[in-house]
Scaffold this active site. Structure first.
Site, PDB file in Angstrom:
ATOM      1  N   GLY A  46       3.285 -48.351   1.363  1.00  0.00           N
ATOM      2  CA  GLY A  46       3.358 -47.844   2.732  1.00  0.00           C
ATOM      3  C   GLY A  46       3.612 -46.345   2.717  1.00  0.00           C
ATOM      4  N   GLN A  51       6.013 -38.199   5.992  1.00  0.00           N
ATOM      5  CA  GLN A  51       6.191 -38.042   4.547  1.00  0.00           C
ATOM      6  C   GLN A  51       5.192 -37.059   3.937  1.00  0.00           C
ATOM      7  OE1 GLN A  51       6.344 -42.573   3.866  1.00  0.00           O
ATOM      8  NE2 GLN A  51       7.708 -41.758   2.300  1.00  0.00           N
ATOM      9  N   CYS A  93      11.385 -45.890  -1.458  1.00  0.00           N
ATOM     10  CA  CYS A  93      10.656 -44.998  -0.558  1.00  0.00           C
ATOM     11  C   CYS A  93      10.047 -43.878  -1.397  1.00  0.00           C
ATOM     12  CB  CYS A  93      11.620 -44.431   0.482  1.00  0.00           C
ATOM     13  SG  CYS A  93      10.818 -43.315   1.649  1.00  0.00           S
ATOM     14  N   LEU A  94       8.777 -43.567  -1.135  1.00  0.00           N
ATOM     15  CA  LEU A  94       8.109 -42.516  -1.910  1.00  0.00           C
ATOM     16  C   LEU A  94       8.785 -41.157  -1.720  1.00  0.00           C
ATOM     17  CD1 LEU A  94       4.346 -43.474  -1.372  1.00  0.00           C
ATOM     18  CD2 LEU A  94       5.732 -43.817  -3.430  1.00  0.00           C
ATOM     19  N   HIS A 135      10.105 -50.638   7.719  1.00  0.00           N
ATOM     20  CA  HIS A 135      10.466 -49.425   6.965  1.00  0.00           C
ATOM     21  C   HIS A 135       9.630 -48.228   7.442  1.00  0.00           C
ATOM     22  CE1 HIS A 135      11.420 -47.254   3.013  1.00  0.00           C
ATOM     23  NE2 HIS A 135      10.401 -46.569   3.489  1.00  0.00           N
ATOM     24  N   GLU A 136       8.314 -48.445   7.561  1.00  0.00           N
ATOM     25  CA  GLU A 136       7.419 -47.336   7.946  1.00  0.00           C
ATOM     26  C   GLU A 136       7.659 -46.908   9.400  1.00  0.00           C
ATOM     27  OE1 GLU A 136       6.082 -45.775   5.639  1.00  0.00           O
ATOM     28  OE2 GLU A 136       6.382 -47.365   4.166  1.00  0.00           O
ATOM     29  N   HIS A 139      10.481 -44.561   9.744  1.00  0.00           N
ATOM     30  CA  HIS A 139      10.123 -43.172   9.401  1.00  0.00           C
ATOM     31  C   HIS A 139       9.693 -42.385  10.645  1.00  0.00           C
ATOM     32  CE1 HIS A 139      10.313 -42.564   5.080  1.00  0.00           C
ATOM     33  NE2 HIS A 139       9.692 -43.703   4.834  1.00  0.00           N
TER      34      HIS A 139
HETATM   35 NI    NI Z   1       9.631 -44.693   2.991  1.00  0.00          NI
END
Ligand code: NI
Length: 170
Positions: A46, A51, A93-94, A135-136, A139
């Site tokens: 995701g 991000q 998380c990236l 989660h996304e 963000h």
């Molecule tokens: Ni994330």
């Protein structure tokens, strides 16, 4: 084109994103393609627009990590319209690489969003996809998974990251 993923500490990650309005535009389609390319290159499932420093309400998800094209999901201006139950599982998380922690989220989630053309889509999911959507979508409101941890765990991770920033390793 692969985009640069920003890391925890960049203020864009903790800002509420603005709705997308240019449905159907070539720029929007290109951006979604770039988001998928960036996510696959980073081996994520995701990725949310903030991000990659774009403060817009758009996220891409693929729980197969590029193995199965039918699992590609684009959620634009998404809204959580229903959630039920709970699940606890490891999350990463990236934008916070190297840290994974247990996070409790709703087991099932129904999300209403728009696709690149502006068409309304409704996604009903459970388990991993439900977790990824939650989660996304967090963000897009400037919320990171760290917010769901105990203050103790959160502070520990923040301290570790601060050290890494000082050492030039973040
Ligand atoms: Ni994330």
């Amino acid at each position: 084109m692969s985009l640069k993923i920003v890391k925890y500490g960049d203020p864009v990650l903790e800002r509420k994103c603005a709705p997308v309005e240019d449905f159907g535009s070539a720029e929007l389609k290109q951006f979604v393609d770039d988001m998928f390319e960036t996510m696959y290159a980073a081996k994520g499932i995701g990725l949310a627009a903030p991000q990659v420093s774009v403060s817009k309400r758009l996220t891409v998800i693929d729980c197969s990590a590029g193995e199965d094209e039918t699992q590609r999901l684009v959620l634009i201006n998404p809204e959580l319209i229903q959630k039920e139950g709970s699940q606890t599982g490891e999350e990463g998380c990236l934008s916070i690489p190297g840290f994974r922690e247990d996070v409790t989220r709703a087991m099932t989630a129904v999300v209403r969003a728009r696709d690149v053309e502006g068409k309304v889509v409704e996604v009903s999911a459970e388990g991993l996809l439900s977790r990824a959507m939650q989660h996304e979508m967090d963000h897009l409101d400037g919320i990171l998974f760290l917010s769901h941890l105990s203050p103790l765990k959160r502070d520990l991770i923040r301290r570790k990251i601060r050290k890494m920033v000082k050492a030039g390793e973040w």
